[in-house]
Design an enzyme around this catalytic site. Structure first.
Site, PDB file in Angstrom:
ATOM      1  N   GLY A  11      56.022 -16.857   3.072  1.00 11.71           N
ATOM      2  CA  GLY A  11      55.334 -16.222   4.196  1.00 11.71           C
ATOM      3  C   GLY A  11      56.228 -15.663   5.285  1.00 11.71           C
ATOM      4  N   ILE A  82      44.951  -7.456  -7.224  1.00 17.79           N
ATOM      5  CA  ILE A  82      43.743  -7.222  -6.431  1.00 17.79           C
ATOM      6  C   ILE A  82      42.722  -6.466  -7.280  1.00 17.79           C
ATOM      7  CG2 ILE A  82      42.870  -5.933  -4.424  1.00 17.79           C
ATOM      8  CD1 ILE A  82      44.289  -8.436  -3.596  1.00 17.79           C
ATOM      9  N   ASN A  94      50.471  -3.071   0.381  1.00 19.58           N
ATOM     10  CA  ASN A  94      51.356  -4.077  -0.215  1.00 19.58           C
ATOM     11  C   ASN A  94      52.808  -3.768   0.154  1.00 19.58           C
ATOM     12  OD1 ASN A  94      52.217  -6.172  -2.085  1.00 19.58           O
ATOM     13  ND2 ASN A  94      52.847  -4.524  -3.467  1.00 19.58           N
ATOM     14  N   HIS A  96      56.630  -4.122  -1.260  1.00 21.68           N
ATOM     15  CA  HIS A  96      57.340  -4.359  -2.524  1.00 21.68           C
ATOM     16  C   HIS A  96      58.848  -4.234  -2.258  1.00 21.68           C
ATOM     17  CE1 HIS A  96      57.644  -4.589  -6.895  1.00 21.68           C
ATOM     18  NE2 HIS A  96      58.652  -3.753  -6.773  1.00 21.68           N
TER      19      HIS A  96
HETATM   20  C1  GRF Z   1      58.920 -10.390  -0.519  1.00 18.51           C
HETATM   21  O1  GRF Z   1      60.149  -9.989  -1.053  1.00 18.51           O
HETATM   22  C2  GRF Z   1      57.857  -9.390  -0.877  1.00 18.51           C
HETATM   23  O2  GRF Z   1      58.297  -8.079  -0.894  1.00 18.51           O
HETATM   24  C3  GRF Z   1      57.530  -9.817  -2.267  1.00 18.51           C
HETATM   25  O3  GRF Z   1      57.554 -11.234  -2.217  1.00 18.51           O
HETATM   26  C4  GRF Z   1      58.445 -11.655  -1.183  1.00 18.51           C
HETATM   27  C5  GRF Z   1      57.654 -12.542  -0.270  1.00 18.51           C
HETATM   28  O4  GRF Z   1      58.426 -13.117   0.709  1.00 18.51           O
HETATM   29  N1  GRF Z   1      56.332  -9.206  -2.727  1.00 18.51           N
HETATM   30  P1  GRF Z   1      57.743 -13.922   1.887  1.00 18.51           P
HETATM   31  O5  GRF Z   1      56.708 -14.864   1.260  1.00 18.51           O
HETATM   32  O6  GRF Z   1      57.108 -12.941   2.823  1.00 18.51           O
HETATM   33  O7  GRF Z   1      58.851 -14.687   2.539  1.00 18.51           O
END
Ligand code: GRF
Length: 184
Positions: A11, A82, A94, A96
């Site tokens: 998170g 989703i 989202n 990525h």
């Molecule tokens: C991030 O790298 C995001 O882009 C990917 O998962 C990771 C999540 O990190 N989809 P966090 O849970 O926000 O620390």
């Protein structure tokens, strides 16, 4: 806008949004958090008194999103696809950790992305925030940023460099969407 943030992991992107909200970087309010499991990142919801739901039941999720008058769903490390049911009712974005369309699609999530980037000896990676449609990592791109990873000695270092930029990019996107008033 009333935001819902969906998480499955640590998170840190969710935390970056909370910090941005608290510093007045954007006007939107994080009203609700959804996780498919008891994710460590839920601690930020508890600390900040943000309502949250742990559920995989789409009808229950949609009911709760409506009760919280959600305008925009932000997927921040959410590892569940989703469904059309949610997409029919809500605008979803989202984040990525690559320069989509490179290193996107089936199997490219979390460290898998950075491992592949490292193995391919890329000098530049990046961050993409995009609208979510029914295909994986496929919707229109809202903002994309490059990250210099030429000094990184392994995939972990790449992930750390990229994550720092993710935290800046996501809050910028919220501001962009507020200004464009394109979420309804
Ligand atoms: C991030 O790298 C995001 O882009 C990917 O998962 C990771 C999540 O990190 N989809 P966090 O849970 O926000 O620390």
């Amino acid at each position: 806008m009333n935001l819902a943030v969906f998480i499955s992991g640590g998170g840190s992107n969710f935390k970056a949004l909370i910090d941005a909200q608290n510093s007045g970087y954007f006007n939107s309010q994080i009203k609700f958090v959804v996780s498919n499991k008891n994710a460590p990142g839920l601690k930020y919801a508890k600390e900040n008194n943000i309502d949250f739901l742990i559920s995989k039941d789409e009808d229950e999720i949609i009911k709760n999103l409506k009760e919280h008058n959600i305008d925009l769903i932000v997927l921040a490390g959410y590892l569940v696809k989703i469904s059309k049911k949610i997409l029919d009712e809500f605008t979803v974005i989202n984040i990525h950790p690559s320069l989509l369309p490179k290193y996107g699609g089936k199997g490219f999530y979390g460290m898998n992305v950075h491992n592949a980037v490292f193995e391919n000896k890329e000098k530049v990676s990046g961050v993409t925030v995009h609208f979510v449609n029914e295909k994986l990592d496929d919707g229109d791109i809202i903002l994309q940023k490059q990250v210099d990873i030429s000094h990184c000695k392994n995939a972990d270092e790449i992930s750390q460099e990229v994550l720092k930029v993710e935290h800046k990019t996501l809050k910028e996107v919220i501001r962009i969407l507020e200004e464009e008033e394109c979420v309804h």
